[in-house]
Design an enzyme around this catalytic site. Structure first.
Site, mmCIF file in Angstrom:
data_model
loop_
_atom_site.group_PDB
_atom_site.id
_atom_site.type_symbol
_atom_site.label_atom_id
_atom_site.label_comp_id
_atom_site.label_asym_id
_atom_site.label_seq_id
_atom_site.Cartn_x
_atom_site.Cartn_y
_atom_site.Cartn_z
ATOM 1 N N CYS A 1 -1.262 4.731 -1.834
ATOM 2 C CA CYS A 1 -0.502 4.623 -3.211
ATOM 3 C C CYS A 1 -0.193 2.914 -4.206
ATOM 4 O O CYS A 1 0.531 2.685 -3.125
ATOM 5 C CB CYS A 1 0.622 5.131 -3.079
ATOM 6 S SG CYS A 1 1.761 5.672 -4.497
ATOM 7 N N CYS B 1 -4.010 3.188 -10.013
ATOM 8 C CA CYS B 1 -3.491 4.334 -8.668
ATOM 9 C C CYS B 1 -4.467 4.916 -8.295
ATOM 10 O O CYS B 1 -5.523 4.818 -9.047
ATOM 11 C CB CYS B 1 -2.523 5.398 -9.706
ATOM 12 S SG CYS B 1 -2.100 6.916 -9.323
#
Ligand code: DGL
Length: 241
Positions: free
Chosen positions: A70, A171
């Protein structure tokens, strides 16, 4: 070797898939925190609280290594590492190394939290790279089925006239929109999961994969199977905060 991989939801599966391609014979434990997503709109304190309980879960399951799949949580890797002796890998540092090798000017597409804390941008700039940052708040809610609204062209509009050579998908959800992003920005994109899996060194042992999610829905099941290209049973496990 047992490895724990986590993200807010399906984004980290893009990283997991690359790791499995590179290292098929590992025991993988994936945790997607779908009950609490999107992480990209959370404060640093909230992200630490959420992440530490996942780290504890991995400790209870005796993982040898943790991968933060992440971008948003990767900004906080030094904070997380204070809570555990298990070595933690993140997706930002190898990506900065990769960019430094091949590019001088890049766009950085990421969640509002990543753009706001500025750590990813600063790490790139410290290497002499020119950065064009852009927060893309609608991408993750759309990809996770929380919203039906997505106008990628509009979201990327402010980047369209800049002179960058590539766009970092900052992301881990964004590789799911790779084709559209490349079509609009007209530059190649950089996938952090690919970069990580090509640089990380892991010791192979037995192959296994267990996928936990804090909230399971039929759409999530479909998405997981689509991304991993196999039928994986999901275990619903919401960890207390
Ligand atoms: N996939 C994550 C990231 O790389 C989190 C996205 C979110 O939940 O907002 O930033």
């Amino acid at each position: 070797m047992k490895i724990g991989v986590f993200d807010s939801g399906i984004g980290g599966l893009n990283v997991l898939k690359e790791l499995i391609n590179q290292y098929p014979k590992l025991e993988y434990l994936y945790y997607g925190d779908t009950f609490y997503l999107p992480y990209g709109e959370k404060s640093k304190e909230e992200l630490i609280k959420l992440g530490v309980r996942i780290i504890r879960f991995f400790e209870e399951n005796h993982v040898d290594r943790i991968v933060i799949a992440c971008g948003t949580c990767s900004s906080l890797v030094d904070e997380y590492q204070k809570y555990t002796k298990i070595p933690i890998d993140n997706v930002i540092d190898p990506t900065v190394e990769y960019v430094k090798k091949y590019y001088q000017k890049v766009a950085l597409l990421a969640t509002p939290a990543t753009i706001k804390n500025g750590i990813f941008e600063r790490k790139l700039k410290q290497e002499g790279i020119e950065v064009y940052p852009l927060s893309c708040p609608s991408f993750v809610p759309y990809l996770e089925g929380l919203s039906e609204q997505l106008d990628i062209e509009k979201e990327l509009k402010s980047l369209q006239n800049n002179e960058y050579e590539a766009a970092v998908l900052g992301c881990t959800h964004y590789p799911l929109l790779k084709e559209e992003i490349e079509r609009i920005l007209l530059v190649p994109t950089i996938d952090m999961g690919k970069v990580l899996s090509e640089t990380i060194e892991l010791k192979e042992s037995n192959a296994s994969l267990t996928v936990y999610m804090s909230k399971v829905t039929p759409l999530l099941e479909q998405n997981v199977n689509k991304i991993l290209e196999k039928d994986i049973p999901l275990i619903e496990k919401n960890l207390p905060v």
